[in-house]
Design an enzyme around this catalytic site. Structure first.
Site, PDB file in Angstrom:
ATOM      1  N   GLU A 111      38.553 -17.258 -22.534  1.00  0.00           N
ATOM      2  CA  GLU A 111      37.460 -17.045 -21.415  1.00  0.00           C
ATOM      3  C   GLU A 111      37.321 -18.046 -20.631  1.00  0.00           C
ATOM      4  O   GLU A 111      36.678 -19.000 -21.253  1.00  0.00           O
ATOM      5  CB  GLU A 111      36.208 -16.448 -22.186  1.00  0.00           C
ATOM      6  N   CYS A 120      29.941 -12.905 -17.563  1.00  0.00           N
ATOM      7  CA  CYS A 120      30.609 -12.178 -18.563  1.00  0.00           C
ATOM      8  C   CYS A 120      31.332 -11.051 -18.227  1.00  0.00           C
ATOM      9  O   CYS A 120      31.889 -10.410 -18.867  1.00  0.00           O
ATOM     10  CB  CYS A 120      29.636 -12.016 -19.737  1.00  0.00           C
ATOM     11  N   GLU A 163      19.472 -25.385 -20.675  1.00  0.00           N
ATOM     12  CA  GLU A 163      18.892 -26.597 -20.203  1.00  0.00           C
ATOM     13  C   GLU A 163      19.437 -26.865 -18.750  1.00  0.00           C
ATOM     14  O   GLU A 163      19.038 -27.741 -18.422  1.00  0.00           O
ATOM     15  CB  GLU A 163      19.212 -27.832 -21.291  1.00  0.00           C
ATOM     16  N   PHE A 196      23.460 -20.137 -18.987  1.00  0.00           N
ATOM     17  CA  PHE A 196      23.314 -20.927 -17.694  1.00  0.00           C
ATOM     18  C   PHE A 196      23.531 -19.959 -16.517  1.00  0.00           C
ATOM     19  O   PHE A 196      23.007 -19.951 -15.451  1.00  0.00           O
ATOM     20  CB  PHE A 196      23.892 -22.125 -17.562  1.00  0.00           C
ATOM     21  N   LYS A 203      14.485 -19.575 -25.378  1.00  0.00           N
ATOM     22  CA  LYS A 203      15.140 -20.962 -25.206  1.00  0.00           C
ATOM     23  C   LYS A 203      16.163 -20.730 -23.953  1.00  0.00           C
ATOM     24  O   LYS A 203      17.237 -20.409 -24.519  1.00  0.00           O
ATOM     25  CB  LYS A 203      15.778 -21.375 -26.624  1.00  0.00           C
ATOM     26  N   SER A 261      28.718 -17.586 -25.173  1.00  0.00           N
ATOM     27  CA  SER A 261      30.334 -17.334 -25.575  1.00  0.00           C
ATOM     28  C   SER A 261      30.393 -17.021 -27.065  1.00  0.00           C
ATOM     29  O   SER A 261      29.517 -16.700 -27.933  1.00  0.00           O
ATOM     30  CB  SER A 261      30.959 -18.760 -25.772  1.00  0.00           C
TER      31      SER A 261
END
Length: 502
Positions: A387, A284, A179, A152, A176, A229
């Protein structure tokens, strides 16, 4: 914004018009309101997208490099022309400020520009007369249908780490996206269509784990790229590899910024705040740990606090805002819980972002958390080990360069790191010794340019290939070696002897 917007899949060159068994909500993070719905793919939609990509592959594979390049250049021009539109779309669903979103699109555009050089990038090798009248050469060929699963935090840039190179190499692509902020991916698909990309070469399916698993297990998907992740990256790698696919899975990070005693502390403080709180820390490559080498800790912390005090938190479409909300209420609450935990475990909350106030009654239910600075953090604390993926900057104090290096070496992540110093010898030693994939020297977020490759080491990468650059080209192609003999017309006769070099 249309409060009732409906985001559909993009399959075979157009929006998918079939019914959706399940849907997800799309939110405006600045207000907390639901702004629309996104369809979630079942196996039927995943199969339809892969089938469209498979059908389109032979024609696109055989398209000339000149034709592929022409489409890429048109896509590049359309992307540049619609940069502001894409930035506003990203900001409305992710929450980041518009200027940050525009920067995201610009960095993705750089990969498109790199992919425009595909005629040069796909050149193989040739050796003449390796044996008597025998030539040998290598060629790079596409894999077929490849898939990308993206997070995201960068709904435009991270997909563009993948699909421009994959498509330029002659593959077809199924994306993909997250969402949580799905609209940018569909707008990119529309721009591809406007650029003349054949139907089925680029497809988008939305959804959750069901859509992910459908791609990971589909026999016609030859390779999978992932960013997210570390636990999910490991799952993607293991699942896709078990199904015979090539995989690049980029995982999480805990990026350290080492500040040596000789560093310019104003420069270091500027960098720590910029790299720690840009995009609300939801990236990240964010600096989440400042490693202050004695005796600079107090002076550096004072400078960081001064700069954080001047930051303005607000909605992404307000040009005065420097940092927006977090992406969902659940994520905001999870990030805030680390502040509570750090205090309980002995850290000092030097700046508490839970106290942030945002103007406007319409923003009362937004997913707000201000910049937070934790001091005297130690490696045993959850705020250090995990994280967090939010606007929480931890300050760890160490006594020496060697202690700082040991701290980084012991961390399971190896994505990015930085050192701030005016000592060239120390910087050179650092870049040589540190076990991390991307290193910055007086640069806080060392994201490589598109013609280099992006990716970490250790638990920040599963698979052998980093994203974009030449590693991306090699990931999306396979090498074929050809040995050819064209006989002299005067030659004849049968020879049953074993062929030897001569």
């Amino acid at each position: 914004m249309n409060a009732g917007k409906h985001v559909r899949h993009w399959i075979n060159g157009k929006p998918y018009d079939g019914p959706a068994e399940r849907q997800g909500d799309i939110h405006d993070p600045a207000t907390g309101r639901t702004t629309g719905k996104v369809d979630f793919a079942s196996s039927e939609e995943v199969n339809a997208a892969v089938a469209a990509a498979r059908a389109a592959f032979p024609g696109w594979r055989d398209a000339s490099l000149a034709r592929r390049t022409a489409v890429l250049f048109r896509f590049r021009e359309l992307l540049a022309a619609h940069r502001d539109e894409l930035a506003a779309l990203i900001s409305s669903e992710h929450g980041k400020v518009v200027s940050d979103a525009a920067g995201e699109v610009a960095r993705g555009l750089e990969v498109v520009e790199f992919a425009c050089g595909i005629p040069h990038l796909l050149k193989g090798g040739f050796s003449e007369n390796v044996s008597g009248r025998v030539d040998a050469y290598s060629i790079l060929q596409p894999l077929g249908v490849v898939a990308g699963i993206t997070p995201f935090n960068f709904p435009a840039m991270v997909p563009m780490w993948m699909f421009p190179v994959a498509i330029a190499c002659g593959n077809t692509f199924v994306l993909k996206p997250s969402e949580k902020d799905p609209s940018a991916s569909v707008r990119l698909a529309e721009l591809w269509a406007d650029a003349g990309l054949p139907d089925g070469v680029f497809n988008v399916v939305h959804g959750d784990k069901a859509a992910v698993d459908g791609l990971l297990e589909h026999p016609d998907v030859k390779a999978v790229s992932f960013v997210g992740s570390t636990p999910i990256a490991r799952y993607v790698y293991e699942t896709a590899a078990r199904h015979g696919k090539r995989v690049q899975a980029l995982g999480g990070a805990k990026n350290h910024m080492v500040v040596l005693p000789d560093a310019d502390l104003d420069l270091a403080a500027d960098a720590a705040v910029s790299a720690g709180f840009g995009s609300a820390g939801e990236r990240c490559m964010a600096i989440s740990v400042v490693v202050a080498v004695d005796p600079v800790g107090d002076r550096l912390l004072d400078r960081i606090r001064e700069r954080v005090a001047d930051l303005r938190v607000g909605p992404g479409d307000d040009p005065r805002s420097q940092m927006g909300p977090l992406v969902t209420r659940e994520h905001r609450d999870k990030v805030a819980s680390y502040i509570d935990g750090a205090r309980e475990q002995g850290a000092t909350v030097a700046v508490d972002g839970r106290e942030v106030e945002v103007e406007g009654a319409e923003h009362a239910d937004g997913f707000w958390l201000g910049p937070t600075v934790l001091d005297h953090v130690t490696p045993e604390m959850d705020a250090y080990r995990d994280e967090i993926f939010g606007p929480v900057l931890s300050v760890v104090r160490v006594g020496s360069y060697d202690e700082a290096m040991a701290l980084i070496a012991a961390n399971p992540y190896g994505n990015g790191t930085a050192i701030f110093t005016n000592d060239g010898g120390a910087a050179r030693r650092f870049q040589n010794e540190v076990e991390v994939g991307m290193v910055g020297i007086n640069v806080p977020i060392p994201v490589p340019m598109a013609y280099y490759s992006f990716g970490g080491w250790k638990d920040s990468l599963f698979g052998d290939s980093h994203a974009h650059g030449m590693e991306g080209v090699h990931f999306y192609t396979r090498t074929k070696a050809v040995t050819a003999r064209w006989l002299d017309p005067s030659h004849g006769g049968v020879n049953l002897g074993f062929p030897t070099n001569g």
